[in-house]
Design a protein around this motif. Structure first.
Motif, PDB file in Angstrom:
ATOM      1  N   THR A 211      -3.094  42.234 -61.258  1.00 26.66           N
ATOM      2  CA  THR A 211      -3.853  41.479 -60.505  1.00 26.66           C
ATOM      3  C   THR A 211      -4.584  39.992 -61.339  1.00 26.66           C
ATOM      4  OG1 THR A 211      -4.924  43.086 -59.372  1.00 26.66           O
ATOM      5  CG2 THR A 211      -6.038  41.207 -58.952  1.00 26.66           C
ATOM      6  N   LYS A 212      -3.974  38.825 -60.579  1.00 20.59           N
ATOM      7  CA  LYS A 212      -4.332  37.505 -60.947  1.00 20.59           C
ATOM      8  C   LYS A 212      -5.466  36.744 -60.219  1.00 20.59           C
ATOM      9  CE  LYS A 212      -1.894  38.009 -65.008  1.00 20.59           C
ATOM     10  NZ  LYS A 212      -2.600  38.051 -66.208  1.00 20.59           N
ATOM     11  N   THR A 213      -6.335  36.249 -60.578  1.00 18.97           N
ATOM     12  CA  THR A 213      -7.360  35.517 -59.717  1.00 18.97           C
ATOM     13  C   THR A 213      -7.600  34.015 -60.022  1.00 18.97           C
ATOM     14  OG1 THR A 213      -9.201  35.943 -61.295  1.00 18.97           O
ATOM     15  CG2 THR A 213      -9.060  37.723 -59.554  1.00 18.97           C
ATOM     16  N   ALA A 214      -6.535  33.393 -60.765  1.00 21.16           N
ATOM     17  CA  ALA A 214      -6.491  31.999 -60.935  1.00 21.16           C
ATOM     18  C   ALA A 214      -5.129  31.565 -60.939  1.00 21.16           C
ATOM     19  CB  ALA A 214      -7.188  31.728 -62.307  1.00 21.16           C
TER      20      ALA A 214
ATOM     21  N   THR B  81      -7.821  33.980 -53.394  1.00 19.54           N
ATOM     22  CA  THR B  81      -8.505  34.854 -54.260  1.00 19.54           C
ATOM     23  C   THR B  81      -7.820  35.773 -55.245  1.00 19.54           C
ATOM     24  OG1 THR B  81      -9.948  35.148 -52.118  1.00 19.54           O
ATOM     25  CG2 THR B  81     -10.241  36.850 -53.677  1.00 19.54           C
ATOM     26  N   SER B  82      -6.840  36.266 -54.999  1.00 17.53           N
ATOM     27  CA  SER B  82      -6.025  37.027 -55.760  1.00 17.53           C
ATOM     28  C   SER B  82      -4.617  37.356 -55.292  1.00 17.53           C
ATOM     29  CB  SER B  82      -6.575  38.378 -56.243  1.00 17.53           C
ATOM     30  OG  SER B  82      -6.882  39.113 -55.262  1.00 17.53           O
TER      31      SER B  82
ATOM     32  N   GLU C  19      -1.389  39.591 -51.287  1.00 18.21           N
ATOM     33  CA  GLU C  19      -2.450  38.460 -51.772  1.00 18.21           C
ATOM     34  C   GLU C  19      -3.729  38.792 -50.964  1.00 18.21           C
ATOM     35  OE1 GLU C  19      -2.291  33.421 -51.167  1.00 18.21           O
ATOM     36  OE2 GLU C  19      -0.693  35.023 -50.164  1.00 18.21           O
TER      37      GLU C  19
ATOM     38  N   ILE D 143      -3.375  29.784 -55.122  1.00 16.66           N
ATOM     39  CA  ILE D 143      -4.287  30.959 -54.854  1.00 16.66           C
ATOM     40  C   ILE D 143      -5.263  30.907 -54.298  1.00 16.66           C
ATOM     41  CG2 ILE D 143      -5.421  30.951 -57.094  1.00 16.66           C
ATOM     42  CD1 ILE D 143      -4.511  33.974 -57.270  1.00 16.66           C
TER      43      ILE D 143
END
Length: 126
Positions: A75-78, A49-50, A100, A47
């Motif tokens: 939303t996933k950031t990791a 940023t998200s 993305e 990834i």
């Protein structure tokens, strides 16, 4: 997956690999038979940023709706492994990589597991 009248479907107790998405788009459609819901496990890698993802359902395999309780994408950031739980009988299911941010390197590997019976786990989504 098994086949019934020309359609691929999964049965309860059978985990199925829906593949890896490397750009926004949807997995193949899964036809559900005899399931009281399902769990999607998805692993986000590389990834930037998200990423934004969602589980979608359909009764006709043509018009799609969001299956989250609040009808919004996640939303996933990791990087990591995450899950979505849906306790609703829906004939057709797909997982969608919506967008993305920050680059184009993310990949999302997706597994689905149909539930044998309905149960509650803290709000329906993990």
């Amino acid at each position: 997956m098994a086949t019934l009248q020309g359609e691929s479907y999964i049965q309860t107790g059978q985990t199925v690999d829906l593949g890896t998405l490397s750009a926004p788009g949807s997995t193949d459609v899964v036809r559900m038979y005899g399931s009281k819901g399902f769990m999607l496990q998805y692993t986000v890698a590389t990834i930037n940023t998200s990423v934004v993802v969602k589980a979608e359902g359909s009764v006709d395999n043509s018009s799609w709706f969001d299956l989250s309780e609040d009808e919004s994408a996640v939303t996933k950031t990791a990087n990591g492994t995450y899950a979505m739980l849906c306790e609703t009988e829906v004939p057709f299911i797909r997982f969608t990589f919506v967008s993305e941010a920050g680059g184009t390197a993310a990949t999302i590997a997706v597994l689905i597991f149909p539930l044998k019976s309905s149960f509650t786990m803290g709000g329906g989504s993990i």
